[in-house]
Design a protein around this motif. Structure first.
Motif, short mmCIF file in Angstrom:
data_model
loop_
_atom_site.label_atom_id
_atom_site.label_comp_id
_atom_site.label_asym_id
_atom_site.label_seq_id
_atom_site.Cartn_x
_atom_site.Cartn_y
_atom_site.Cartn_z
N GLY A 1 -15.36 -3.35 -6.15
CA GLY A 1 -14.72 -3.45 -4.84
C GLY A 1 -15.23 -4.66 -4.06
N ASP A 2 -14.62 -4.92 -2.92
CA ASP A 2 -15.05 -6.08 -2.13
C ASP A 2 -16.43 -5.87 -1.52
N ALA A 3 -16.72 -4.64 -1.06
CA ALA A 3 -18.05 -4.40 -0.47
C ALA A 3 -19.14 -4.46 -1.54
N ASN B 1 -9.70 -5.61 -4.13
CA ASN B 1 -10.05 -6.00 -2.77
C ASN B 1 -9.10 -5.40 -1.74
N ASN B 2 -9.55 -4.28 -1.17
CA ASN B 2 -8.73 -3.62 -0.14
C ASN B 2 -9.20 -4.01 1.26
N ARG B 3 -10.08 -5.02 1.30
CA ARG B 3 -10.60 -5.53 2.58
C ARG B 3 -11.14 -4.39 3.43
N ALA B 4 -11.90 -3.53 2.75
CA ALA B 4 -12.44 -2.36 3.46
C ALA B 4 -13.52 -1.67 2.62
N TYR B 5 -14.33 -0.89 3.32
CA TYR B 5 -15.17 0.11 2.66
C TYR B 5 -14.23 1.27 2.36
#
Ligand SMILES: Cc1ncc(C[n+]2csc(CCOP(=O)(O)OP(=O)(O)O)c2C)c(N)n1
Ligand SMILES: [Mg+2]
Length: 577
Positions: free
Chosen positions: A457-459, A484-488
């Protein structure tokens, strides 16, 4: 021979060719010697935690053990989370650290790790299967052998720690000291409690609706071929835990898929909803997720548990029969039974074939579950479509390292494997974010001929994405896929139901991970259109170098509906989330 060389020779004798590390003053003697001599390749990670994740990934894919090294104090403490992750999954790992000279202990010398200083052994003590703080080079031969044995023997399998002060590294071990590798019989011991086995096999043959539930120990004891043979002989359906994904091919007609946070439809129908007579839990730890949070549906089954040591079995459900031993021995023995009981079990074979056919007819095929997600045209991209594209393009023998977050649920569900070696994940109960960044690199080092893909993931990437540089530096062709959902995403799925403010808090800015990859010497692509997925994955794979694919995905519900019913609904925020 100096202690530093003795340790290097011992590692060579054990077949180790790589040590993952970040160097530093307290490690100078052993690292300088290793680099100069050249038969073991030191691999520098961006951070010590990454080096320990690499050693863990190496350990899991080589089915041997991984080695990592750090200075005392801040270096080894940067490894603490990774050491805990290896400990939770009983992944054998040797951690070597350096320390200040003996005479400097307790004097405020920088990075003094001894009991008179920051006392790192005390900090790490609950995580380690054994630790040796060598105060004399003479302690190294027996200290190291003791650690190796603890690290590799089933009852204490896990990380161990050898700390050597600067002067110990440079002093001589006794003249007659020679390292003898830990014997094969300890590495892969085969044993079985006969009376437990006999009672269990009788109970098994008394059942008609019989199911095997296989856990990660089946993988660790390399018993998956025997498992298929045994299941086929009697037509017994097989479900696996998530960490044992693939111990029976997920395309095998007897495969029910996985049980846990993500449960495949056949497994759900048969294990959770049907009235099973006997469930044979082979090498399953029976942790919370593996027992669907100790649900009453699980508890209702007559259960046989086979495990190499019962202090590692969690007591989430009662079991009627227990067999002490490894799965390899259980299965070899079970295949040899030739008496009234095997006749009886063969007699109910056809019943099970019809039973399974009925279950399959009553629900969608595992791979067609949530069909609309696999083919979704949505933008941002649906993560299920992403995983399916990876599965379609990458060769079947690709090793996927799965990280921790909402994204992992899609990978568990949709990354169909035919062998357990096609997936690694750190899930017995840590779920450490960023683990897979290091683990995929360590695994690639262990299995250089196998294609490797990271699914993260992104985080997670913000935590450990710097290891791109390690793959570049050591020329390791790996496809790093960022969902990458631009989020936790994982907490965000709960936050969404709570309030707009909390929902917004879980957002992450739109970082350009493809550009990050390029800045570190890898190739980098961004995918925003689902129709570009397959071509981009293919291009990345064929480049045969480290490539980052930043895929912009949506924050959509994970395929965890069934599990949530048993667990999350009651745990998070009084059942309201
Ligand atoms: C080291 C660590 N810190 C925090 C958590 C709690 N946690 C689990 S998943 C998650 C979010 C992960 O975000 P990302 O990597 O973007 O993956 P996503 O859930 O969005 O797919 C968090 C914070 C964890 N598991 N491990
Ligand atoms: Mg995310």
């Amino acid at each position: 021979m100096k202690a530093k060389r003795y340790v290097i020779e011992a590692l060579k004798a054990e077949g180790i060719k790589h040590v993952f590390m970040v160097p530093g003053g307290e490690l100078d003697p052993i690292v300088f010697d290793m680099v100069e001599e050249g038969s073991i390749q030191p691999i520098c990670s961006a951070i010590e935690g990454g080096a320990a994740f690499m050693a863990d990934g190496y350990s899991r894919s080589s089915n041997k053990f991984g080695v990592c090294a750090a200075i005392g104090g801040p270096g080894i403490l940067n490894m603490a989370t990774a050491i805990a992750t290896a400990a939770a999954d009983h992944s054998p790992m040797l951690v070597i650290s350096g320390d200040v000279p003996l005479d400097e202990e307790g004097k405020g010398f920088i990075q003094d790790s001894s009991s008179l200083g920051i006392n790192t052994s005390a900090v790490l003590s609950p995580l380690m299967s054994g630790q040796v703080e060598a105060h004399s080079a003479h302690q190294i031969p027996f200290g190291l052998k003791n650690l190796m044995t603890k690290m590799l023997t089933p009852s204490t399998k896990g990380p161990v720690h050898l700390s050597m002060t600067l002067d110990v590294q440079d002093n001589d071990v006794p003249d007659d000291a020679t390292y003898k590798p830990v014997s094969e019989s300890l590495l892969h011991p085969k044993y079985l409690n006969e009376s437990g086995f006999e009672a269990s096999f009788s109970a098994l043959s008394d059942g008609k609706k019989v199911v095997i539930y296989a856990g990660s120990e089946v993988r660790k004891s390399a018993s998956w071929e025997l498992l298929a043979k045994f299941a086929e002989k009697y037509s017994i359906p097989v479900a696996t835990t998530i960490s044992a994904k693939g111990v029976i091919s997920e395309e095998h007609e007897l495969s029910l898929g996985i049980v846990g946070w993500v449960i495949h439809p056949y497994a759900n129908k048969l294990v959770m909803e049907d009235d099973i007579d006997v469930m044979l839990c082979l090498g399953v730890q029976l942790n919370s997720a593996e027992t669907m949070a100790g649900s009453k549906e699980f508890k209702a089954k007559t259960t046989i548990v086979n495990y190499p040591n019962f202090h590692n079995v969690f007591q989430n459900i009662d079991y009627e029969y227990e067999v002490l031993g490894d799965s390899y021995s259980f299965l070899s023995h079970a295949l040899e039974v030739n008496d009234d009981r095997s006749t009886k079990l063969l007699g109910s074979k056809q019943f099970r074939q019809e039973w399974l056919a009925g279950v399959k007819a009553a629900c969608n095929n595992v791979n067609e579950y949530d069909v609309e997600n696999i083919t979704s045209e949505s933008n941002p991209i649906h993560p299920a479509r992403l995983v399916k594209a990876l599965r379609k393009v990458l060769p079947q023998d690709t090793v996927m390292a799965i990280d921790s977050g909402a994204h992992m649920m899609f990978a568990f569900h949709y990354w169909t494997v035919t062998e357990p070696t096609q997936v690694i994940t750190a899930l017995d109960y840590m779920g450490t974010m960023g683990w897979a960044w290091g683990a995929v690199i360590g695994s690639k080092v262990a299995l250089p001929d196998r294609p490797h893909v990271l699914f993260t993931g992104d985080a997670c990437s913000l935590m450990h994405g710097m290891e791109i540089k390690t793959a570049v530096e050591y020329n390791l062709p790996i496809v790093f896929v960022i969902s990458n959902n631009r989020a936790y995403g994982n907490p965000k799925l709960r936050a969404m139901k709570f309030s707009q403010k909390v929902n917004d808090f879980m957002n992450i800015p739109a970082f350009d991970f493809a550009a990050l990859g390029r800045s570190l010497g890898a190739e980098g692509f961004t995918v925003t259109d689902p129709n570009d997925l397959e071509a981009t994955i293919e291009k990345a794979y064929k480049l045969n170098k480290p490539v980052v694919i930043d895929v912009i995905v949506g924050n959509v519900p994970t395929p965890t509906k069934v599990y949530d019913k048993y667990f999350a609904a009651s745990f998070f925020h009084g059942g309201k989330l």
